[in-house]
Design a protein around this motif. Structure first.
Motif, short mmCIF file in Angstrom:
data_model
loop_
_atom_site.label_atom_id
_atom_site.label_comp_id
_atom_site.label_asym_id
_atom_site.label_seq_id
_atom_site.Cartn_x
_atom_site.Cartn_y
_atom_site.Cartn_z
N CYS A 301 101.20 59.76 37.05
CA CYS A 301 100.66 58.41 36.86
C CYS A 301 101.40 57.49 37.83
N CYS A 347 95.30 60.31 37.91
CA CYS A 347 95.49 59.83 36.54
C CYS A 347 94.32 58.93 36.11
N CYS A 349 94.53 56.82 33.37
CA CYS A 349 94.95 55.73 32.50
C CYS A 349 94.27 54.44 32.98
N CYS A 352 95.63 52.99 36.46
CA CYS A 352 95.30 53.86 37.60
C CYS A 352 93.79 53.81 37.87
ZN LIG Z 1 98.10 56.28 35.29
#
Ligand SMILES: [Zn+2]
Length: 638
Positions: A301, A347, A349, A352
């Motif tokens: 990440c 990643c 998330c 990101c």
């Molecule tokens: Zn991330």
């Protein structure tokens, strides 16, 4: 060649060097040179003097001068230390009490800078060298090539065995490290090449051109300079069929010596995938910054502050000499590299995803695009800002590659980020769209980058896919086009180049020479090579080579659909549009002529090696392609 003519040639070369195109006049001191005798009628006319504790570079330089003068004249120049009494003319190699008495010291030179100086009864060959001291041996680093440590770049060879005089062997010695300062060697190699007329076209005896004359006297103006490109990374080893075949059998020690003679290596820089399988498994194990979603275990990440802090601390520890970068990483000298692994499983998330989404319009339709630039360079910038607080003179190195090839949009790259765009140099002659895409991103980075810029130059097409898929490509000779690119890069201030791939032995040689001095005349270099290397067979061999280049570099020979917007169908273009029946006939006739004209055993051998490496490869490639085509389409005639 007769003795008188030989001498005349040597003197001419020396006189020309004061201001001719061979060497940039910049940095040349124009003092009146005295005539200096190396050997007379096969007897030594001078003594080589080195320090009692010479640097690895001075030790090698002294041996190289001794060996080459011995091969040329038959005279063995004695090597003495500065503690011994020496009468008569002296060659002072590297730093020593004797050279300091003349007003020079290795530490007065800039990195890679060297001097060839002619004084009455004294010839000086000196530059800045790495010192063999415990503190220097403790320097941390994960270099670009040769292995995972700086120690692995300091290969050991039995010098006399390597140069073909095993009876003189005194055991192994350590060579100057590929990326260690060794400018005394540069001085010696420049001198041996230009003033003793030696050429190193390849690593073994077949590839080395050493004149024969009993008397060798040199004269010239002082030369003080350094290679134009500071990092010159193409450690050719004959890994691919053309160079391997053209060289013939070589030993590793011969190859190690060849790199030094071509002055490859230079400044410490490295950049390649650092967040790779190995470091993800061993170093970046914290669950907090693992990539979310499908990239778990494959990426990290990159928006996670904890990851930024950990990587910044790794860089600080490396620069402070406290802790080396982990195995499989790239970090040397002033550069600590950050490059993600070679997959798209980033990643997922929230943060990101937002950064990745911001790059969705940065597609180019080419391999090199910018869809991941905002995302990845946000991370690089975050680490660079942290490291700059404590280490303002060090750099974070990274590649501009694949989907993070373009500079980011909406923010600048930090001034301590040293960027290395990956450029498809091997496509420039024939692929307009790829060249223009590359030039766009290259020029944007030139504008944007404040730190020293390096390049990763691709020379892997079409040979790499050919090797992998077991077919035979048409030789992609492009020496003039390579020269144009190199001159542009050096002129633009690019500090170093890493080459990915291997051209034929001659183009490789020209590349190394231009990296050292881009003002050299390529046609003159090529012509000199063919004359010296092939002798009586020179003319047809030169025609053969230049004809390959004309065919390979003509964009009209790559019509669609073999030319695609983002590539070339190399496999199907080779023997339908490049090596056509008519061209193969002409090329074959030139090769036959060359073979018929070869006089000496060496000429026959060299023509034979090129014939087997290139011409036979082409014949086989065409035959195999046509056979396959006939198998698929029984009615095909061509
Ligand atoms: Zn991330």
């Amino acid at each position: 060649m007769c003795h008188a003519l030989r001498l005349f040639t040597v003197v001419c070369l020396v006189l020309m060097c004061g201001g001719c195109a061979t060497f940039s006049p910049k940095g040349v001191e124009r003092t009146a040179g005295s005539e200096f005798p190396l050997a007379r009628e096969g007897a030594p006319a001078c003594t080589i003097v080195v320090s009692e504790n010479p640097t690895p570079a001075a030790r090698l330089a002294a041996l190289e001068l001794q060996f080459h003068v011995m091969k040329i004249t038959g005279a063995e120049l004695p090597i003495r230390t500065d503690k011994e009494n020496v009468s008569g003319p002296r060659v002072l190699i590297g730093d020593s009490a004797a050279v300091r008495a003349m007003g020079f010291s290795g530490s007065d030179f800039a990195p890679q800078e060297y001097l060839i100086a002619f004084r009455p009864d004294t010839l000086i060959l000196i530059g800045r060298d790495w010192e063999d001291a415990e503190t220097n041996r403790q320097e941390l680093g994960r270099p670009m090539c040769c292995g995972d440590t700086l120690a692995s770049t300091r290969q050991r060879i039995d010098y006399w065995k390597t140069v073909g005089c095993p009876a003189r062997s005194v055991g192994e010695m350590e060579l100057p490290g590929v990326y260690d300062d060794q400018a005394t060697c540069y001085a010696a190699y420049h001198f041996i090449e230009r003033f003793c007329d030696v050429r190193w076209y390849g690593p073994n005896e077949t590839g080395i051109m050493i004149p024969a004359q009993k008397t060798l006297t040199v004269q010239g103006a002082d030369i003080r300079r350094s290679p134009a490109l500071k990092y010159r990374d193409a450690l050719w080893a004959g890994n691919w069929p053309f160079m391997k075949g053209q060289w013939g059998p070589v030993t590793r020690p011969e190859v190690y010596l060849f790199w030094r003679r071509l002055r490859l290596g230079g400044e410490k820089w490295a950049g390649n995938h650092t967040f790779n399988r190995k470091t993800l498994d061993t170093v970046f194990t914290d669950p907090e910054y693992q990539a979310q979603g499908r990239g778990r275990g494959k990426q990290l990440c990159y928006s996670n502050p904890k990851l930024v802090e950990q990587v910044a601390q790794m860089a600080r520890d490396f620069f402070d000499g406290k802790k080396d970068a982990p195995e499989g990483w790239k970090a040397v000298g002033d550069y600590f590299a950050l490059i993600p692994d070679d997959n798209e499983n980033f990643c997922q998330c929230e943060q990101c995803t937002a950064l990745l989404r911001s790059g969705k319009d940065m597609r180019t339709g080419q391999f090199s695009s910018g869809t991941v630039s905002n995302y990845f360079f946000s991370f690089v910038n975050a680490v660079a800002r942290e490291v700059r607080k404590t280490h303002p003179n060090k750099y974070i190195a990274t590649l501009a590659y694949w989907n993070y090839a373009l500079p980011p949009r909406g923010f600048d790259i930090e001034p301590n980020v040293s960027i290395a765009p990956c450029l498809h140099t091997c496509m420039y002659a024939i692929h307009k769209e790829m060249r223009e895409n590359d030039m766009k991103l290259y020029k944007e980075w030139l504008q944007e980058a404040k730190a020293p810029m390096f390049l990763w130059n691709y020379y892997h097409h079409p040979m790499e896919p050919a090797i992998i898929d077991k077919w035979k490509c048409f030789p992609n000779v492009m020496v003039h086009n390579s020269a144009r690119s190199i001159r542009m890069f050096i002129n633009d201030g690019v500090r170093g180049i890493f080459i990915c791939g291997e051209q034929d032995m001659l183009e490789a040689y020209v590349i190394a020479k231009l990296w050292d001095d881009p003002s050299q005349d390529v046609d003159a270099m090529l012509h000199e090579f063919f004359e010296r290397y092939f002798g009586a067979s020179a003319k047809p061999m030169e025609k053969f080579y230049l004809q390959l280049e004309r065919i390979a570099c003509n964009p009209k020979n790559y019509p669609p659909p073999l030319h695609r917007k983002n590539g070339i169908d190399w496999k199907n273009v080779g023997w339908t549009h490049l090596g056509t029946a008519e061209r193969m006939k002409q090329l074959g006739a030139l090769m036959d002529q060359a073979q018929a004209l070869a006089q000496t055993e060496q000429e026959k051998r060299r023509v034979g090696l090129w014939r087997d490496a290139i011409w036979k490869w082409m014949q086989d490639g065409r035959a195999e392609y046509l056979a396959k085509l006939a198998g698929q389409k029984p009615n095909a005639t061509n």
